[in-house]
Design an enzyme around this catalytic site. Structure first.
Site, PDB file in Angstrom:
ATOM      1  N   GLY A  11     -18.760   0.412  -7.899  1.00  0.00           N
ATOM      2  CA  GLY A  11     -19.023  -0.589  -8.921  1.00  0.00           C
ATOM      3  C   GLY A  11     -17.747  -1.247  -9.735  1.00  0.00           C
ATOM      4  O   GLY A  11     -18.003  -1.634 -10.789  1.00  0.00           O
ATOM      5  N   TYR A 137     -34.435   4.351 -17.319  1.00  0.00           N
ATOM      6  CA  TYR A 137     -32.742   4.361 -17.194  1.00  0.00           C
ATOM      7  C   TYR A 137     -32.410   5.616 -17.736  1.00  0.00           C
ATOM      8  O   TYR A 137     -31.509   6.407 -17.141  1.00  0.00           O
ATOM      9  CB  TYR A 137     -32.264   3.176 -17.843  1.00  0.00           C
ATOM     10  CG  TYR A 137     -30.605   2.880 -17.940  1.00  0.00           C
ATOM     11  CD1 TYR A 137     -30.278   3.366 -19.131  1.00  0.00           C
ATOM     12  CD2 TYR A 137     -30.107   2.703 -16.784  1.00  0.00           C
ATOM     13  CE1 TYR A 137     -28.795   3.283 -19.585  1.00  0.00           C
ATOM     14  CE2 TYR A 137     -28.585   2.538 -17.104  1.00  0.00           C
ATOM     15  CZ  TYR A 137     -28.311   2.928 -18.300  1.00  0.00           C
ATOM     16  OH  TYR A 137     -26.604   2.663 -18.693  1.00  0.00           O
ATOM     17  N   LEU A 167     -20.967  -0.906 -24.628  1.00  0.00           N
ATOM     18  CA  LEU A 167     -19.546  -1.440 -24.216  1.00  0.00           C
ATOM     19  C   LEU A 167     -19.647  -2.855 -24.264  1.00  0.00           C
ATOM     20  O   LEU A 167     -20.756  -3.582 -24.266  1.00  0.00           O
ATOM     21  CB  LEU A 167     -19.333  -0.927 -22.927  1.00  0.00           C
ATOM     22  CG  LEU A 167     -19.492   0.733 -22.467  1.00  0.00           C
ATOM     23  CD1 LEU A 167     -19.076   0.905 -21.168  1.00  0.00           C
ATOM     24  CD2 LEU A 167     -18.178   1.357 -23.426  1.00  0.00           C
TER      25      LEU A 167
HETATM   26  N1  LIG Z   1     -22.835  -1.750 -20.211  1.00  0.00           N
HETATM   27  C1  LIG Z   1     -22.703  -0.754 -21.071  1.00  0.00           C
HETATM   28  O1  LIG Z   1     -22.768  -1.147 -22.252  1.00  0.00           O
HETATM   29  C2  LIG Z   1     -22.795   0.556 -21.084  1.00  0.00           C
HETATM   30  C3  LIG Z   1     -22.954   1.606 -21.919  1.00  0.00           C
HETATM   31  C4  LIG Z   1     -22.657   2.912 -21.845  1.00  0.00           C
HETATM   32  C5  LIG Z   1     -22.793   3.312 -20.306  1.00  0.00           C
HETATM   33  N2  LIG Z   1     -22.558   2.358 -19.282  1.00  0.00           N
HETATM   34  C6  LIG Z   1     -22.421   2.851 -17.954  1.00  0.00           C
HETATM   35  O2  LIG Z   1     -21.592   2.374 -17.119  1.00  0.00           O
HETATM   36  C7  LIG Z   1     -21.789   2.307 -15.863  1.00  0.00           C
HETATM   37  C8  LIG Z   1     -21.425   0.808 -15.433  1.00  0.00           C
HETATM   38  O3  LIG Z   1     -22.257  -0.005 -16.272  1.00  0.00           O
HETATM   39  P1  LIG Z   1     -21.730  -1.622 -16.415  1.00  0.00           P
HETATM   40  O4  LIG Z   1     -22.142  -1.974 -17.616  1.00  0.00           O
HETATM   41  O5  LIG Z   1     -20.280  -1.712 -15.664  1.00  0.00           O
HETATM   42  O6  LIG Z   1     -22.894  -2.295 -15.407  1.00  0.00           O
HETATM   43  P2  LIG Z   1     -22.609  -3.689 -14.482  1.00  0.00           P
HETATM   44  O7  LIG Z   1     -21.568  -4.432 -15.150  1.00  0.00           O
HETATM   45  O8  LIG Z   1     -23.861  -4.002 -14.270  1.00  0.00           O
HETATM   46  O9  LIG Z   1     -21.859  -3.109 -13.227  1.00  0.00           O
HETATM   47  C9  LIG Z   1     -22.667  -2.387 -12.304  1.00  0.00           C
HETATM   48  C10 LIG Z   1     -22.057  -2.313 -10.879  1.00  0.00           C
HETATM   49  O10 LIG Z   1     -22.756  -1.529 -10.072  1.00  0.00           O
HETATM   50  C11 LIG Z   1     -22.951  -2.190  -8.720  1.00  0.00           C
HETATM   51  N3  LIG Z   1     -24.095  -2.041  -8.134  1.00  0.00           N
HETATM   52  C12 LIG Z   1     -25.268  -1.962  -8.619  1.00  0.00           C
HETATM   53  N4  LIG Z   1     -26.173  -1.628  -7.709  1.00  0.00           N
HETATM   54  C13 LIG Z   1     -25.477  -1.323  -6.570  1.00  0.00           C
HETATM   55  C14 LIG Z   1     -25.879  -0.951  -5.277  1.00  0.00           C
HETATM   56  N5  LIG Z   1     -27.242  -0.714  -5.005  1.00  0.00           N
HETATM   57  N6  LIG Z   1     -24.810  -0.836  -4.358  1.00  0.00           N
HETATM   58  C15 LIG Z   1     -23.570  -1.218  -4.743  1.00  0.00           C
HETATM   59  N7  LIG Z   1     -23.334  -1.603  -5.867  1.00  0.00           N
HETATM   60  C16 LIG Z   1     -24.049  -1.668  -6.902  1.00  0.00           C
HETATM   61  C17 LIG Z   1     -23.057  -3.894  -9.175  1.00  0.00           C
HETATM   62  O11 LIG Z   1     -22.735  -4.522  -8.251  1.00  0.00           O
HETATM   63  P3  LIG Z   1     -22.759  -6.277  -8.264  1.00  0.00           P
HETATM   64  O12 LIG Z   1     -21.631  -6.706  -8.737  1.00  0.00           O
HETATM   65  O13 LIG Z   1     -23.081  -6.601  -6.769  1.00  0.00           O
HETATM   66  O14 LIG Z   1     -23.963  -6.575  -9.138  1.00  0.00           O
HETATM   67  C18 LIG Z   1     -21.948  -3.804 -10.418  1.00  0.00           C
HETATM   68  O15 LIG Z   1     -20.594  -4.156  -9.803  1.00  0.00           O
HETATM   69  C19 LIG Z   1     -23.295   2.564 -15.741  1.00  0.00           C
HETATM   70  O16 LIG Z   1     -23.431   3.894 -15.261  1.00  0.00           O
HETATM   71  C20 LIG Z   1     -23.889   2.516 -16.938  1.00  0.00           C
HETATM   72  O17 LIG Z   1     -24.602   3.461 -17.362  1.00  0.00           O
HETATM   73  C21 LIG Z   1     -22.670   1.004 -19.679  1.00  0.00           C
END
Ligand SMILES: NC(=O)c1ccc[n+]([C@@H]2O[C@H](COP(=O)([O-])OP(=O)(O)OC[C@H]3O[C@@H](n4cnc5c(N)ncnc54)[C@H](OP(=O)(O)O)[C@@H]3O)[C@@H](O)[C@H]2O)c1
Length: 313
Positions: A11, A137, A167
């Site tokens: 990711g 989720y 975040l």
């Molecule tokens: N954002 C928040 O506020 C937050 C808070 C708490 C915890 N988290 C945790 O942090 C983690 C990352 O979240 P984030 O905010 O960084 O999310 P994000 O910005 O949406 O990033 C998710 C990444 O995963 C990749 N991905 C999704 N499905 C995929 C697949 N089938 N194959 C390959 N790559 C895939 C996406 O690729 P693409 O770039 O191609 O879409 C993207 O780069 C998650 O586990 C989430 O639970 C996030």
């Protein structure tokens, strides 16, 4: 981990993955493994196994997931539970079977009950019903935590699970409908300023209280725990400070420099009344957030302005 360890950041194009990659690069880790979704769709098990068999990473940051705000969770529940279960099952299982030394699984504080005690200690997991708007989720993330604990119990696999709070920061998703509240507010106040709109309407009463952690702080916490924490129990990552949605909206309005009115549409859902994580465990382990909300928001808005043509939406 040492500077020459082979580290896979799943990711790496996302908000969290890109911040972890940036931080590891600043710390001179020189064997960083990444794959774009187009190169490796993590919902396809055979492809994930082939990748691990060929590349043999030593450490894994599992930051790939299907993530989104209340609207997205409400609209795509099947994708939220399916994709997150598939991605984490494939990576955790392959990581164990292909000899990864340690894996850090990223969950979220939305795993805790809707009416959890505040601030939310790690022990309140599975002690009450979840917030319905993102239960699909949350259930997937809880399954991921249990999978890490089960693989540690049966196979001695060193997987840890970290639970970040909300975040924000560079590389976030600024989609008007599917984004989280903070990037959505930045986008809306900015567009309203550009279009000279008389008002910006925000969902809900403005009274819910939230905690926001800058993603660069999160990245340092994840590397710190990868280096220093080897227990099955989950660990919260946050600032321990909260702000109301009304205060947040006002702060962003001022930082963007929008002069119109700020209106709250109380007919829309508020979500969980309060969501503050108890970070005493992480503090005792020796880590604390460094970036305060105002500075973090200013930095994020500057990044947004500099990247308007290629923001994710
Ligand atoms: N954002 C928040 O506020 C937050 C808070 C708490 C915890 N988290 C945790 O942090 C983690 C990352 O979240 P984030 O905010 O960084 O999310 P994000 O910005 O949406 O990033 C998710 C990444 O995963 C990749 N991905 C999704 N499905 C995929 C697949 N089938 N194959 C390959 N790559 C895939 C996406 O690729 P693409 O770039 O191609 O879409 C993207 O780069 C998650 O586990 C989430 O639970 C996030």
């Amino acid at each position: 981990m040492n500077k020459h360890s082979k580290i896979y950041v799943a990711g790496h194009n996302g908000l969290v993955g890109s911040a972890i990659l940036r931080y590891l690069q600043t710390q001179n880790f020189d064997q960083l493994l990444v794959r774009r979704r187009a190169e490796l769709d993590l919902t396809r098990q055979a492809d994930v196994e082939e990748f691990f068999a060929q590349q043999r990473p030593e450490y894994v940051f599992l930051a790939a997931a299907k993530v989104g705000g209340i609207h997205a969770n409400n609209t795509y529940p099947a994708e939220f539970i399916r994709d997150n279960l598939l991605i984490q099952n494939h990576i955790i299982d392959a990581a164990y079977r292909f000899g990864v030394k340690k894996l850090t699984f990223l969950g979220s504080t939305c795993i805790y009950p809707k009416l959890a005690p505040q601030p939310m200690p790690e022990e309140c997991l599975l002690t009450g019903s979840l917030e319905p708007t993102n239960e699909w989720y949350a259930i997937a993330k809880i399954a991921g935590i249990k999978m890490c604990q089960a693989y540690r119990k049966q196979y001695g696999f060193n997987a840890i699970s970290v639970m970040p709070t909300n975040l924000y920061g560079q590389g976030d998703n600024f989609h008007l409908e599917n984004a989280h509240v903070l990037p959505a507010l930045i986008r809306r106040f900015h567009d309203a300023k550009q279009q000279k709109l008389p008002e910006v309407v925000v969902w809900g009463t403005g009274s819910p209280r939230r905690e926001f952690l800058h993603v660069d702080d999160l990245a340092t916490a994840c590397v710190f725990l990868m280096q220093h924490y080897d227990q099955p129990e989950i660990v919260n990552i946050g600032t321990g400070q909260e702000v109301s949605i009304r205060e947040l909206a006002q702060l962003i309005k001022d930082i963007v420099g929008y002069q119109g009115k700020l209106i709250f549409d109380e007919s829309k859902p508020d979500g969980t009344p309060r969501k503050l994580s108890d970070v005493s465990k992480l503090t005792q382990l020796g880590w604390q957030a460094q970036i305060n909300l105002e500075d973090g928001l200013k930095h994020t808005y500057q990044w947004f302005l500099a990247n308007q043509n290629n923001i994710r939406e």
